[in-house]
Design a protein around this motif. Structure first.
Motif: not given
Ligand code: BGC
Length: 920
Positions: A498-500, A502-506, A508-513, A565-567, A617-622, A791-793
């Motif tokens: 998961t991405d995080c 705690q919040r209302d998200e949690r 399986g964001w694939m980019g993070d993975a 980067g996600w797909g 396309n989230y680009g180079d996110w954050l 808490n986001h790895y």
């Molecule tokens: C998530 C990220 C995710 C991103 C995609 C966020 O809301 O927490 O970890 O990869 O959205 O843009």
């Protein structure tokens, strides 16, 4: 005791032991795994893969042959009778991914097995300790049970509920059935699945330690079942089975949708108990219309909202025989799902640790805030004694407000609140079942009296992927960074990556993975975890072949697919599992899905530039003030995909496709260069991530690589030696710098404490990796609570560099699965030492270095049956010893070449100590 006496007794110990003991074995075989799991129950793979580990204290030891015996009973195994499979002596050094090829495996079979090996001298080892696996229910017709649930009870509504609060769901259902067994039992198994989450009980006991079973999948396509050995729980006579069913991912709130029932509205259970009597006859107890249902003390339970428990409504004995269930109602029979039933073949989620608070404060009267000293995912265990009806409320947060109260704004609509109403009397213990929170702080209100540090404990909950790595370094802040990475992995590998928490998200964001998977493989054995998740990824693929950005998918969440980067995780995850574990099956299983993704990309972008007209396309996110052009990033990933596909095709013997993807790689690379690379090798956008992707993914002509690396360094310099990378770029930052000859800069970035850097959050109290470089700053306080997880790895993907480059344990670029290990530490920074250990699929590897004046020492161990290529830092003049000999004369050491800065050796298994002295 006098000195002589002491010496004498030591001598006695040594010689005496030598005489009495048998000769130490040259090699031992242990740690048997079936489908990456230790003694798994209820698998549904009919050609499971077996593996083992070899250990030896000798140098250059290896396996030259093996024998596997698989028997249908423990007795047969003991007598070396492999009635299911006996390979005989197989000449091979293979010790993992050995595919079972014995008698056909059928439902319910029990398979006991052991392995012995022959070493390099042809000497046979002893047999390994025995192991087993059991087969689950392989065909739909094995399931006799019905899907049962209960008529939805009314949801509890709190009179004080704030208008904007999400309403709670209905209370979980409690289901039960009594049955009697008429004869002594030989063995018994429970096969259980649910839409929702189940907790199974037999005769007053919870079965197993799993929580959140049967975990998250796309329930429209695939539902997991679990198999439990319940032999010790059932008895000749009267028995009872019960189950509690919670919403979980199936019918509770998911993500930010503020909507329940994302897969379905009604939870249901499928349960089958199979008993074999000592006389060989059998008994079947299944879920059907003879079960009874009720609601109990859990008033509501939701992963995001929390759990409300009223102990006054407990039903003592509900899960034992003789309980009066006359007030319970008949169960509802629910329709059979269209989804496939599959065995869960990954490590279950469990509570792995209890943490006591390090501090308790009372920022307002009666409001107690406990600090665990560590941000975790899980829940709190509450101990309380007081009057019946007293309600204690627990709330959870990752950070505090300046006044010491808990900061919950970043949880968005996740209420993360548990309540407990006391039954009164003796001390009461409460732990919720069907919720989890991400938190470091627990707020307790309504507590009868004054609590103390024993009142609560943090229960750490995650998938029980076995830990495999350790890391140690002479800068304690960097050690904390490694801890934080590991904690964020624990907090986010909960059934799926998961991405995080705690919040209302949690989700399986694939980019993070994909960004984090390589680090994840060092920290823990995630082979089974990602093998399971790849089914979720494939289930989430669209009809057109687009991988989703989030897996598992759910139909209420639309328009999240194909993001660069996600797909691409759909390609990168199997690739990584293949590289790290030598797993070609994951490649074969998903080959078609991966090919469809490649076809989708080509169809959508015929001019070979991936513009993502469809999808996200989230680009180079954050990233920090550095916008990498989105189509550039997208195209880079596409080129990389093509390259990985050609490698994977080769690995599974698809030569024609290997050639096809190699050609695509060349064409895409040319298109990339034409569009984005200037003749002087500046890359459009000129961000750090630009150069990192171009260098890591081999997108440049050979002669421009050095220049590109110089630009990268220049860019870092213009930012006053700071990084500006987001999720995508950060993974490659230190590895690329190091491999391009700038390890000094990589270390400089690592040790930077000012914003933005890895250590900045640590200086500000982080105990996990933050989602954003500036989640909290001294100047601005908290970032936008709309998206600010602590808490986001993802930004912790530097972990792979800590293991791979700092301590120097890496994969050989040509060979997967650490069969030939690369030991290549880059001693650097102001540090005096670094070391790491890693339990690879071949066994335990360790590597470390220490530095003194003009001297570098490298210590490492590689397991039996592997070799290593070792890079010892050494200028042309340096003198290198191994042990007490010149290195090239040491046992089992071969000098391969002396490079400008390194001496390269090849070694067999064993422990080595190289010392490199700069000649004066
Ligand atoms: C998530 C990220 C995710 C991103 C995609 C966020 O809301 O927490 O970890 O990869 O959205 O843009």
């Amino acid at each position: 005791m006098g000195m002589w006496l002491a010496l004498f007794s030591v001598a006695l110990m040594i010689f005496g032991a030598g005489c009495a003991r048998e000769k130490a074995p040259h090699m031992t075989v242990f740690s048997l795994k079936c489908e990456y799991l230790e003694n798994p129950s209820g698998i549904d793979e009919v050609r499971p893969r077996l593996g083992w580990i070899l250990e030896s204290a000798e140098r250059g030891q290896k396996q030259t042959a093996y024998r596997i015996i698989v028997a249908s009973s423990e007795e047969n195994l003991k007598k070396d009778v492999g009635d299911l499979w006996d390979t005989g002596k197989v000449t091979s050094d293979q010790s993992s991914q050995v595919v079972y090829n014995g008698k056909e495996l059928r439902s319910r079979m029990r398979c006991y097995w052991k392995v012995c090996a022959w070493d390099r001298n042809g000497e046979m080892t002893q047999f390994s300790p025995p192991a087993f696996w059991t087969m689950g229910l392989l065909s739909a017709s094995d399931w006799q049970g019905k899907w049962i649930g209960m008529k939805e009870a009314k949801a509890e509504t709190s009179p004080k509920a704030k208008a904007k609060e999400l309403p709670s769901g209905p209370p979980p259902s409690w289901l039960r059935k009594e049955f009697s067994l008429s004869k002594p039992v030989k063995m018994a198994f429970a096969y259980v699945a649910a839409r929702g989450l189940f907790e199974l009980h037999i005769n007053g006991q919870k079965v197993g330690k799993d929580v959140f079973a049967p975990e998250w999948t796309d329930y429209d396509k695939r539902i997991q079942y679990r198999t439990y050995d319940i032999t010790d729980l059932v008895k000749n006579g009267d028995n009872a089975v019960g189950a509690i069913l919670g919403d979980g991912w199936y019918s509770g709130y998911l993500a930010w949708l503020q909507k329940r029932g994302n897969y379905g509205d009604t939870t249901s259970l499928l349960c089958q108990l199979e008993v074999e009597y000592a006389d060989g006859s059998t008994e079947l107890i299944v879920s059907d219309d003879t079960w009874r249902a009720a609601v109990g003390p859990i008033l509501s339970a939701d992963l995001l909202l929390g759990e409300n428990y009223d102990a006054r409504q407990e039903m003592p004995g509900w899960d034992t025989a003789g309980f009066d269930d006359s007030s319970w109602q008949p169960v509802l029979l629910l329709e059979k799902p269209a989804a496939k039933l599959v065995a869960q073949m990954s490590q279950p989620v469990q509570v792995t640790q209890y943490i006591s608070p390090v501090a308790m404060n009372e920022p307002a009267r009666g409001v107690y805030v406990f600090d665990l000293g560590q941000n975790i995912a899980g829940w709190a265990r509450l101990k309380v004694k007081g009057k019946q009806g007293t309600k204690v409320t627990l709330r959870f947060a990752e950070r505090l407000n300046p006044d010491g109260t808990i900061y919950t704004t970043n949880l968005r609509t996740a209420r993360a609140t548990d309540t407990y109403v006391l039954k009164g009397g003796e001390e009461e213990l409460f732990e919720p079942r069907f919720t989890f929170h991400g938190f470091q702080y627990i707020e307790v209100t309504g507590y009868p009296g004054v609590p103390n540090k024993n009142t609560v404990a943090g229960c750490v909950v995650h998938s029980t992927t076995p830990p495999t790595g350790t890391f140690n370094y002479s800068n304690p802040l960097v050690n904390r960074l490694w801890d934080n990475i590991t904690w964020s992995q624990r907090g986010n590998f909960i059934s799926i990556p998961t991405d995080c928490p705690q919040r209302d998200e949690r989700l399986g964001w694939m980019g993070d993975a994909q960004i984090f998977i390589r680090t994840a493989t060092y920290n823990m054995d995630v082979a089974a975890f990602f093998t399971k998740w790849m089914f979720d990824v494939e289930d989430a693929q669209s009809a057109e072949g687009a991988f989703s950005d989030i897996s598992p998918r759910f139909k209420t969440l639309k328009d999240h697919y194909a993001a660069p980067g996600w797909g691409d995780a759909g390609i990168i995850v199997p690739w990584t599992v293949y590289r790290v574990y030598g797993d070609t099956r994951i490649v074969e299983k998903h080959w078609e899905a991966m090919s469809r993704w490649m076809d989708f990309l080509l169809a959508a972008n015929p001019d070979l530039i991936r513009r993502n007209k469809v999808g996200n396309n989230y680009g180079d996110w954050l990233s920090i003030g550095a916008d990498t052009p989105k189509d550039l990033l997208a195209t880079a990933y596409w080129v990389y995909d093509a390259w990985l596909m050609s490698w994977m095709a080769k690995a599974i013997g698809r030569e024609a496709e290997a050639a096809k993807y190699e050609k695509l790689f060349t064409d895409l690379k040319a298109a990339f260069q034409k569009n984005y690379v200037q003749p002087d090798s500046y890359i459009l956008g000129e961000t750090q991530t630009d150069y990192l992707l171009a260098l890591y993914m081999d997108l440049l002509p050979e002669n421009l690589r050095t220049k590109a690396a110089e630009y990268l360094v220049e860019n870092i310099k213009t930012k006053d030696w700071h990084l500006s990378t987001g999720f995508i770029g950060v993974r490659h930052l230190n590895p690329v710098l190091t491999e391009m000859g700038y390890s000094d800069i990589a270390y400089r970035l690592l040790n930077t404490e000012s914003f933005p850097s890895w250590l900045y959050p640590i200086k500000n109290g982080a105990t996990t990796i933050w989602e954003r470089w500036d989640g909290w700053t001294a100047e601005k306080g908290f970032q936008d609570p709309g998206m600010n997880s602590f808490n986001h790895y993802s930004l912790g993907s530097v972990g792979e560099w800590l293991y791979g480059h700092v301590a120097g344990i890496d994969l050989d670029p040509e060979l997967p699965a650490y069969k030939r290990i690369i030991i290549h530490p880059y001693p650097g920074g102001d540090l005096e030492y670094a070391s790491a250990t890693y339990n690879s699929i071949q066994g335990r590897i360790s590597s470390g270095w220490a530095r003194g004046n003009d001297i570098i020492e490298i210590n490492f161990t590689i397991p039996a049956n592997t070799t290593a290529t070792v890079y010892v830092p050494a200028g042309p003049e340096a003198l290198i010893t191994e042990g007490d000999k010149p290195a090239e004369k040491a046992e089992g050491v071969k000098l391969l070449e002396r490079k400008e800065k390194w001496a390269v050796f090849s070694v067999g298994s064993g422990t080595y100590r190289f010392v490199s002295k700069m000649a004066k």
